[in-house]
Structure formats: C-alpha cells, structure tokens
Design a protein around this motif. Structure first.
Motif, PDB file in Angstrom:
ATOM      1  N   GLN A   1     -12.515  -9.877  -7.802  1.00 53.67           N
ATOM      2  CA  GLN A   1     -13.594  -8.762  -7.859  1.00 53.67           C
ATOM      3  C   GLN A   1     -13.710  -8.312  -9.424  1.00 53.67           C
ATOM      4  N   VAL A   2     -12.663  -7.931  -9.949  1.00 56.47           N
ATOM      5  CA  VAL A   2     -12.518  -7.740 -11.231  1.00 56.47           C
ATOM      6  C   VAL A   2     -13.172  -8.862 -12.330  1.00 56.47           C
ATOM      7  N   GLU A   3     -12.780 -10.204 -11.882  1.00 51.63           N
ATOM      8  CA  GLU A   3     -13.444 -11.176 -12.682  1.00 51.63           C
ATOM      9  C   GLU A   3     -14.873 -11.237 -12.663  1.00 51.63           C
ATOM     10  N   GLY A   4     -15.367 -11.108 -11.508  1.00 49.03           N
ATOM     11  CA  GLY A   4     -16.884 -10.979 -11.280  1.00 49.03           C
ATOM     12  C   GLY A   4     -17.603 -10.007 -12.180  1.00 49.03           C
ATOM     13  N   THR A   5     -16.945  -8.743 -12.169  1.00 46.72           N
ATOM     14  CA  THR A   5     -17.609  -7.786 -13.102  1.00 46.72           C
ATOM     15  C   THR A   5     -17.579  -8.137 -14.733  1.00 46.72           C
ATOM     16  N   ALA A   6     -16.263  -8.682 -14.943  1.00 45.78           N
ATOM     17  CA  ALA A   6     -16.034  -8.918 -16.176  1.00 45.78           C
ATOM     18  C   ALA A   6     -16.864 -10.014 -16.640  1.00 45.78           C
ATOM     19  N   LEU A   7     -17.253 -11.035 -15.849  1.00 41.94           N
ATOM     20  CA  LEU A   7     -18.242 -11.976 -16.312  1.00 41.94           C
ATOM     21  C   LEU A   7     -19.554 -11.352 -16.414  1.00 41.94           C
ATOM     22  N   VAL A   8     -19.893 -10.361 -15.824  1.00 41.66           N
ATOM     23  CA  VAL A   8     -21.241  -9.854 -15.980  1.00 41.66           C
ATOM     24  C   VAL A   8     -21.149  -9.250 -17.429  1.00 41.66           C
ATOM     25  N   VAL A   9     -20.167  -8.461 -17.523  1.00 46.34           N
ATOM     26  CA  VAL A   9     -19.952  -7.617 -18.900  1.00 46.34           C
ATOM     27  C   VAL A   9     -20.292  -8.672 -20.202  1.00 46.34           C
ATOM     28  N   LEU A  10     -19.409  -9.631 -19.883  1.00 47.93           N
ATOM     29  CA  LEU A  10     -19.228 -10.761 -21.076  1.00 47.93           C
ATOM     30  C   LEU A  10     -20.676 -11.525 -21.068  1.00 47.93           C
ATOM     31  N   THR A  11     -21.555 -11.776 -20.005  1.00 47.75           N
ATOM     32  CA  THR A  11     -22.652 -12.340 -20.100  1.00 47.75           C
ATOM     33  C   THR A  11     -23.566 -11.555 -20.956  1.00 47.75           C
ATOM     34  N   ASP A  12     -23.489 -10.301 -21.028  1.00 41.68           N
ATOM     35  CA  ASP A  12     -24.365  -9.220 -21.325  1.00 41.68           C
ATOM     36  C   ASP A  12     -24.103  -9.238 -22.686  1.00 41.68           C
ATOM     37  N   ALA A  13     -22.714  -9.632 -23.063  1.00 38.96           N
ATOM     38  CA  ALA A  13     -22.600  -9.188 -24.647  1.00 38.96           C
ATOM     39  C   ALA A  13     -22.891 -10.669 -25.182  1.00 38.96           C
ATOM     40  N   LEU A  14     -22.722 -11.692 -24.738  1.00 42.44           N
ATOM     41  CA  LEU A  14     -23.158 -12.888 -25.248  1.00 42.44           C
ATOM     42  C   LEU A  14     -24.760 -13.161 -25.311  1.00 42.44           C
ATOM     43  N   LYS A  15     -25.333 -12.494 -24.422  1.00 41.47           N
ATOM     44  CA  LYS A  15     -27.039 -12.262 -24.756  1.00 41.47           C
ATOM     45  C   LYS A  15     -27.461 -11.909 -25.723  1.00 41.47           C
ATOM     46  N   TYR A  16     -26.793 -10.652 -26.269  1.00 40.47           N
ATOM     47  CA  TYR A  16     -27.096 -10.016 -27.430  1.00 40.47           C
ATOM     48  C   TYR A  16     -26.457 -10.196 -28.601  1.00 40.47           C
TER      49      TYR A  16
END
Length: 344
Positions: free
Chosen positions: A314-329
């Motif tokens: 569950q934490v990895e899923g949330t972390a992936l969202v955080v990382l994807t958002d960072a990479l997008k910008y």
C-alpha cells in the motif's frame, strides 16, 4: 512602582505610541525582564505586545527631551514617532532586540501550548532582519541545538532557518570576526591578508556550515516524535553548497530507510526528499529511493514470505503516485531515473 513587564504592556496599550514603548523598553533591565517572562510564560506578554516592541525598535526613535510629556495620540499610528523624536543609541537598540528575540526564540523552542505559541514564529520571521550578525549566528546555533534535543519546538524553530541563513550570508561580519577569518585564510593560502566582503562571507559560511552539520547529524526521528518532514521542508529553502546538499539528501535517505521510519510516514518523507532532489543529485536520490524499498521489501514480507507485506504494498502504491507526480513536473529527473522506477 510597576514591574518592568507591566510598564511595557501599559506603554503598548497607552496613548504615547511607539516612542513611549521604546522609551520604556530601553530602560535598564526592561528588555531582559520581558525576555525572561517570554521564556516562563509567553501568554502574559502576548504576541501583540512583542510585535509592538519590534515595531518600536525598527523605528528606533525616542521622544525628545523637551517633549517627553507630549500627547502623541492625536497623530496617526504611522506618524506618531515623527512628531518629535531623537534617535536612540544603536547599541541600546541592538541589545533590546537581541534580548527580546532570544527570549521569544527560546519560548517557541520549548514545549509550551501550541495554541499560545503559534503566533510567534510568523512574528519572529518578519523581524529577523532586525538582528545583527552575531545575533543571527547565535540563532542558527539555537535552532541546531533544538533539533539535536528533538523537542516539540523543532517545527516552530526550523521555520526560521531559511531566512536566517539568507540574512546571515547577506550581511557583513563584525570587524574582529571578519579580520580573524581574513588572517586565517591568508596564512593558509600563503598570501597577505585581505579585507572586505570576502572575510565576512567566509565567517557567515562557517556559521551556516556548523549549524547544518549539527542538524543533519541529529536524530530527526525519535521514540517521542518525528520532525523529519518539517526539517526537510525547511532545508529545501536553505542556500547550500553541493557538498552540504548531498549530506542533507543522504541524511534524508537514511531517515527513510531507518528502523525509526513508520511505513505510513514514508510517502510524506519521499515527497520532501524528491523536492530536495530538484536542487541537484537527482540520480543519486532516485537510486537511493530504490534501495530503500528493496531493503524494506526484504524486511516486510507477507506471511508466506513470497511477496511484500500488504502494508508495504500500500505504501509503495502511494509512493509511486508521489514519484510519478514529481517526474511529471521535472523532466530532468524523469530522464535520469524515471524508467528504472516505473519498471518495478
């Protein structure tokens, strides 16, 4: 005769305006008495009174001798001091400012009621420019000491860190300290001592480096509390050299992977870490994050041992969202290491 704190409060609430406040504040022992009261019971002084004191100190004027009994109440607040004033001694202004600021900083660094202390950090932040070089240097030391102690005042105090560092780096060092740095630099480099801004900048950089080293060597997560997110958020806005930035990022990575890091807290920590990565060392940080989760997957397994635990997934899923958002910008970060993460 009223005690010094009561005298000052009366002046702040009276009709004499800022000159009357300053006249009381600069009397012997008043500023130190108010500072002591701030340490022991800040609610008795109050943020409004402290703000009034800083306004008076910023104006830096006293009522003229021949008009000490003049009524300033008829003049608008912003023009009262201009009615009939003389400049206060600079040393007296600096001493009073330092006493009040130190008392308030020690108050917000303590374990007082958050509801009572919350107005003070913004007030101190707005008044930081009143401090001298030694006072700013002392404040950095106090912030570092508070982080080392890990008390509840850490989030309040570290909010002052970025502006305090910027002001310290931008102002000249005292002549004796600047001269010592200039001589030491000359001896080490085998050349004649030089004066000017270089020595002042060197002295400021030394104070900043000392404070940063103490902060990143301290425990950001303890059995009592975790202030890692607030510390990382403050450090992101501190101007740092490349080695300092790398040390902060390595510390943040160690906090993420340490046994004291709660799994539920990891997404917030990673968000701040990725913002720090935006300042440099993107590849190192991304590789470090991958290593963090590899270690966590080895530690947190499902009952059959065949996959990561449900909590970690569950934490990895949330972390992936955080990382994807960072990479997008951040295109540069995405180019450095985005593929290696998203392929997991």
């Amino acid at each position: 005769m009223a005690d010094p704190v009561s005298q000052l409060i009366a002046a702040c609430n009276g009709r004499g305006g800022l000159p009357a406040v300053l006249e009381v504040l600069l009397q012997p022992g008043v500023a130190s008495a108010v500072a002591q009261q701030l340490r022991s019971d800040p609610a008795l002084v109050g943020a409004a009174v402290l703000q009034r004191c800083f306004e008076a100190l910023r104006r830096g004027a006293l009522p003229a001798t021949d008009a000490a009994n003049a009524d300033y109440s008829a003049a608008p607040l912003g023009t009262q001091a201009a009615a009939c004033t003389v400049a206060a001694p600079r040393e007296a202004l600096e001493r009073a400012t330092g006493s009040l600021f130190k008392g308030a900083a020690e108050a917000i660094g303590g374990d007082g009621d958050e509801r009572l202390l919350s107005p003070y950090p913004p007030l101190l932040l707005d008044s930081l420019d009143l401090l001298t070089f030694p006072q700013l240097a002392a404040l950095l030391g106090h912030i570092a000491a508070c982080v080392e102690e890990g008390g509840p005042g850490v989030p309040r105090l570290v909010s002052l860190l970025p502006k305090a560092v910027a002001l310290l780096m931008g102002c000249g060092a005292p002549e004796d300290e600047a001269e010592e740095d200039a001589v030491a630099e000359a001896v080490e480099g085998g050349r004649p001592p030089r004066g000017g801004g270089g020595a002042a900048a060197s002295a400021a950089a030394s104070h900043v480096d000392s404070a940063l080293q103490r902060i990143w060597r301290a425990a950001w997560v303890t059995a009592r509390a975790s202030y890692a997110v607030q510390i990382m958020e403050a450090l992101r806005d501190v101007p740092m050299t490349p080695p300092q930035l790398q040390s902060v990022q390595l510390k943040a990575l160690s906090v993420c992977s340490g046994s004291g890091a709660d799994l539920a807290a990891l997404p917030g920590l990673l968000r701040q870490l990725l913002r720090l990565a935006g300042l440099g060392n993107k590849g190192m940080v991304l590789r470090g994050i991958l290593s963090v989760f590899e270690r966590l997957e080895a530690q947190h397994r499902s009952p059959d041992g065949r996959r990561p635990s449900a909590a970690l997934q569950q934490v990895e899923g949330t972390a992936l969202v955080v990382l994807t958002d960072a990479l997008k910008y951040d295109g540069a970060m995405a180019a450095v290491g985005g593929t290696s993460w998203t392929d997991r």
